[in-house]
Design a protein around this motif. Structure first.
Motif: not given
Length: 201
Positions: A136-165
């Motif tokens: 019942d808490t949100h999560e936020l992930f970012k899949v990134g591709i930069v110049n041919g390399a890919a990543t997955i990064e957890c940006m927010c979990r367990d319902g924490q408050s944050d502002l990302l852009w």
């Protein structure tokens, strides 16, 4: 020239993005990258599965090969519901992390890797947020591709408050942080020492 924003608060998660899509080209004389055309009705926020509280937004590359990102997001949504697909989701038992991994595999391993190679610096961010089936808490992930390399990064979990852009962040930086992200370099060029920068910032 995308600006995309994720507002994470106790009550939920909000994604927002502009709708402009820029078509880039090269100046034939100088070789510099130039904006050839701007389309005002791009779709950069997507419902990834209409059965589930999971959404996505994008910035960076507007297409992989000949396929626009909004079209690829719809293709992925269809795969989530297709019996026997390696991307199929169980709507009663899934996680946002699982969806982020499937999006990574679909966009990078399947689509980007098979598309014609892109010359020069380039990037794609594909943000995925929402609620896992057992949470019942949100999560936020970012899949990134930069110049041919890919990543997955957890940006927010367990319902924490944050502002990302992401995308072209200067306007959001000025509004939220109070200064443009180019200020540090501008101050250095004006002769401010690194020791004096933190106080001025």
């Amino acid at each position: 020239m995308t600006v995309c924003v994720a507002a994470c608060v106790h009550d939920g998660l909000v994604f927002a993005a502009d709708s402009a899509a820029s078509l880039l080209g090269a100046n034939p004389t100088t070789g510099e990258v130039v904006i050839e055309r701007v389309y005002q009705h791009g779709n950069k926020v997507f419902n990834l599965d209409k059965r589930l509280p999971v959404v996505a937004m994008t910035s960076g590359l507007g297409a992989i090969g000949n396929a626009p990102i909004h079209s690829l997001a719809k293709d992925l949504r269809r795969e989530f519901k297709t019996d026997g697909s390696k991307y199929q989701l169980n709507p009663d038992k899934y996680s946002v992390a699982e969806i982020a991994q499937k999006a990574h595999d679909f966009l990078f391993a399947e689509k980007y890797s098979a598309a014609p190679k892109i010359a020069g610096n380039h990037s794609l961010d594909f943000w995925i947020g929402g609620y896992s089936s057992d949470s019942d808490t949100h999560e936020l992930f970012k899949v990134g591709i930069v110049n041919g390399a890919a990543t997955i990064e957890c940006m927010c979990r367990d319902g924490q408050s944050d502002l990302l852009w992401g995308g072209q962040p200067s306007a959001i930086n000025r509004m939220v942080m109070g200064y443009d992200n180019t200020l540090v370099e501008s101050l250095r060029k004006a002769g401010v020492s690194d020791a004096d920068l933190p106080g001025l910032m």
